[in-house]
Design an enzyme around this catalytic site. Structure first.
Site, PDB file in Angstrom:
ATOM      1  N   HIS A 268       0.852  -1.193   0.000  1.00 21.11           N
ATOM      2  CA  HIS A 268       0.000   0.000   0.000  1.00 21.11           C
ATOM      3  C   HIS A 268       0.882   1.235   0.000  1.00 21.11           C
ATOM      4  O   HIS A 268       1.965   1.232   0.569  1.00 21.11           O
ATOM      5  CB  HIS A 268      -0.904   0.019   1.249  1.00 21.11           C
ATOM      6  CG  HIS A 268      -2.077   0.918   1.097  1.00 21.11           C
ATOM      7  ND1 HIS A 268      -2.019   2.253   1.403  1.00 21.11           N
ATOM      8  CD2 HIS A 268      -3.328   0.673   0.650  1.00 21.11           C
ATOM      9  CE1 HIS A 268      -3.201   2.798   1.157  1.00 21.11           C
ATOM     10  NE2 HIS A 268      -4.014   1.871   0.702  1.00 21.11           N
ATOM     11  N   ASP A 326      -7.856  -5.560  -0.710  1.00 23.24           N
ATOM     12  CA  ASP A 326      -8.187  -6.345  -1.902  1.00 23.24           C
ATOM     13  C   ASP A 326      -7.813  -7.817  -1.798  1.00 23.24           C
ATOM     14  O   ASP A 326      -8.164  -8.600  -2.671  1.00 23.24           O
ATOM     15  CB  ASP A 326      -7.477  -5.726  -3.114  1.00 23.24           C
ATOM     16  CG  ASP A 326      -8.005  -4.323  -3.366  1.00 23.24           C
ATOM     17  OD1 ASP A 326      -7.194  -3.384  -3.435  1.00 23.24           O
ATOM     18  OD2 ASP A 326      -9.235  -4.167  -3.442  1.00 23.24           O
TER      19      ASP A 326
END
Ligand code: SDX
Length: 392
Positions: A268, A326
């Site tokens: 991320h 995700d």
């Protein structure tokens, strides 16, 4: 105030904007919406209540929420002429292509009556988008599977209405599954907003020119579609399917280390610790698989083993790569009956409230000017034009 606010991001000077909506502490794995932790909202709130919070800054009273819910419910239908828009696509069109086009086309239905400097009209635009996204998303799905469109029903909750528009067929009565309705609502909450991510920054930049909110949200949808951003949930499930079985994981991990591909659903830009949404997503995944899927789903076994190995492997640990939202969402959404091509559509449906809340915050900021990122020029120094006859 919580100690989260003693956190100095250290980038005040380069921050793209100020905002009161969402706070992320990437090192501590903290995500707050108007001060409320994401796990508390996911467990105790509803998506529509979270929409109200993101838009207005406070949790609603019972009467305020009832009025908000009624307003949203009464805006869920689309103009009948809108249906012809869908039939212009090939049946195998990716639902994100349809979504991007359809939301942009909403401008044509509301643009001439929309003054974004008028607070009431900004509010109406926000309500229309939050209300109509499920109907557009469900129609994109129905169109792709060749089934008839299902109209919204005003006596259903937001998430139940959406699931019915996706999975009801004329040939039989639709039986709602409360576990799936709760899971859908929680998944929408987890995806609702996330500070200045790529798609939200796109919406803000588009909105800073004074473009109408429907066109701005369409720009956000286009950005979200990228595999590094909202498209990662679709890619993460495709990755798990490609690995197939637990014994293939070591070979796959080596491919990541050899930089042949990325571990989708990991890493991320901000979180250098666990993504707090990923934990709730993992729990939701197990609940859904226990209710409608196979708790021993081979893909879930692969995901769990992949996570275990990655979290103990120096290559990933040294790069602070942890599962993001995700990683488990694809398995969950697949078990709920959605094809991979719908995963990012669901992300866009949920993120619409974050985009529109951030758009409103920007428009309502009196110091707001048109966005104009600057560059570092590294091209040729100034030189004189040479006619083609004089060139080698
Ligand atoms: C979302 O911004 C947001 O908030 C987005 C989002 C939201 O809610 O809006 O949270 C939603 O987009 C989540 C992210 C979904 N994307 C993926 O899961 C795709 C896989 N992830 C990567 O593409 C990547 O992690 C990014 C794009 C998310 C971040 O990429 P960065 O900025 O390059 O990550 P980094 O700088 O921290 O990378 C450090 C190192 C690099 O290696 P080196 O060159 O230093 O050797 O880690 C590597 C990267 O190459 N790396 C990965 C990796 N992610 C980063 N290596 C393998 N697999 C990965 N997933």
């Amino acid at each position: 105030e919580s100690d989260a606010f003693t956190y100095d991001p250290g980038f005040t000077s380069t921050a793209s904007c100020e905002s009161k909506i969402t706070f992320i502490d990437g090192d501590k794995g903290i995500l707050l919406h108007r001060g409320y932790p994401i796990d508390q909202l996911a467990e105790q709130s509803s998506f529509l209540e979270t929409c109200y919070l993101l838009l207005h800054g406070e949790l609603p009273s019972a009467s305020a929420f009832e009025q908000f819910e009624t307003t949203i419910t009464r805006h869920t239908m689309l103009h009948e002429q809108f249906d012809r828009f869908f039939s212009g696509f090939r049946r195998d069109a990716h639902p994100m292509a349809i979504m991007t086009g359809a939301v942009g086309a909403l401008s044509a239905f509301y643009h001439d009556s929309l003054d974004i400097q008028d607070e009431k009209q900004r509010e109406i635009s926000a309500h229309r988008l939050i209300a109509k996204m499920p109907t557009i998303a469900a129609r994109a799905f129905k169109y792709s599977v060749g089934q008839p469109f299902v109209y919204p029903k005003n006596d259903l909750s937001y998430s139940e209405n959406f699931l019915r528009m996706c999975f009801a067929v004329p040939a039989e009565d639709y039986v709602p599954n409360p576990v799936l309705t709760k899971a859908m609502d929680r998944i929408f909450i987890l995806h609702a907003d996330h500070e200045q991510n790529a798609s939200t920054s796109t919406v803000r930049l588009a909105g800073s020119s004074g473009a109408n909110p429907f066109a701005c949200i369409a720009a956000g949808i286009a950005c979200l579609w990228g595999p590094s951003h909202g498209g990662a949930n679709e890619e993460a499930l495709n990755m798990l399917k490609e690995i197939g079985t637990v014994d293939k994981i070591p070979e796959f991990i080596q491919g990541v280390k050899d930089r042949k591909y990325k571990l989708m659903g990991f890493g991320h830009r901000v979180y250098k610790n666990y993504d707090p949404r990923a934990k709730v997503m993992q729990t939701t995944c197990h609940e859904v698989l226990s209710a409608v899927g196979d708790p021993n789903d081979p893909l879930l076994q692969v995901a769990r083993e992949l996570e275990r190995i990655a979290l103990s492997d120096e290559y990933f640990v040294s790069r602070k790569l942890y599962p993001n939202i995700d990683f488990y969402s694809g398995i969950t959404l697949s078990a709920m009956g959605f094809p991979t091509t719908m995963f990012t559509v669901l992300f866009a449906l949920a993120r619409t409230v974050g985009w529109i809340a951030q758009w409103k915050e920007m428009i309502e900021d009196p110091s707001q000017k048109i966005g104009r990122p600057r560059q570092l020029y590294t091209g040729s120094a100034q030189r004189d034009f040479v006619p083609i006859s004089g060139r080698a």
